[in-house]
Design a protein around this motif. Sequence first.
Motif: not given
Length: 402
Positions: A49-50, A63
């Motif tokens: 995700i990151y 996010y």
Amino acid sequence: MKILHTADWHIGKKLYKKDLYQDFDLFIEWLCSLVKTERIEVILVSGDIYDISNPSSEARSQYYRTLLALRDLKCKIIITGGNHDSPSVLNAPKEILKQLDIDVIGGLPEQINDTLIPIKNELGKVEAVVAAIPFIRDADLRNMGDAHDYDSRLIAIREGITAVFKEASDLCALHYEGIPAIAMGHLYAAGVSTSESEREIQIGNLASFEADNFGDYFSYVALGHIHKPQQLTTSIPTYYSGSPLPLSFSESQDLKRVLIFDLEDHAVTSVEIPVFRKLIRIKGELEHIKQKLQSLEVQTGLNSFIEIELQSVQHDANLIYELDQLVSQFECSGYEIVKQKISFSEKAPAMTDFYQVEQELENLSPQDVFLKLLEKSTFEPEMKNEIISSFQEILEEVNQGN
């Protein structure tokens, strides 16, 4: 029911120190439109995700904005951690996100049963179950304690990952008999095509996972980690969705996509993601690079990033200077040179090429060494005189400082 598969968002990614926040926002805007058009009911995000384990406040903010935008579309969202992610960072808000119908599994739970997430329709009936398996770290594998050398570690990793997916499929069959099961994973599978931007995973990718080890129970396997979209050769539909954005110049020609799995007929549809920013590689001799830069046409939208590699046979200081000048003076609306490098096929001469073996470098003055190097350069006489003058000024300042 339609299920959308994406992965490897890498929020906070910088490409040669250039932020990609705008690129990701455009992707999410496009994704929201696709979700509405295709009436997507579930979104799976398979890890990374990151871009880094301790993301900046700006990356975290993007996010959360993304999750709210997707949640407003009334979708079920399932997110798993990747090798770039910190399980604790992803898991920190999971209880709050769960109230928004967003399930997050940052790291492998102690009980595999906790990875199983039922998908219900509007009437509350379970239509599918997702085994949301995140990146499996060595510490997660129970049999790693028996591995005492390199080869046994490789075997233990492969067997451990296989055991996790086998246990997940067995639990799906036990608790959700007759209901389609989907697996999520974040790993390196044997035979995949990679790019420059993937971080090595589990002993330099040598512990690659055979796709057949997913078994034949799952209806679909949604994978992350590999940035180039591709399907694995196996008995069940097994796909890497790839990253939605090109994260290195090696990915500039990839057709980025998301995948839609239709639960009714098990059809898999690939939807190409628009190109929001072009990555342009220019390689060759100086004149070729000049021609390519001069042929660029003015464009709007996000600036295209350019990577330049000047290629030459022999080391030539003049070429280095001319390339620097070319880059510093480049101006074309819609384009930005973000990286320049030079490669010479012949090695640059070393100091031992200039002096007899018996000559000791410590017996030479700095000016002797500099002038000897300059003799071998291809600068014009006028330029050489300017360089010598500049060197003498610097030398005097250094001597005065001592």
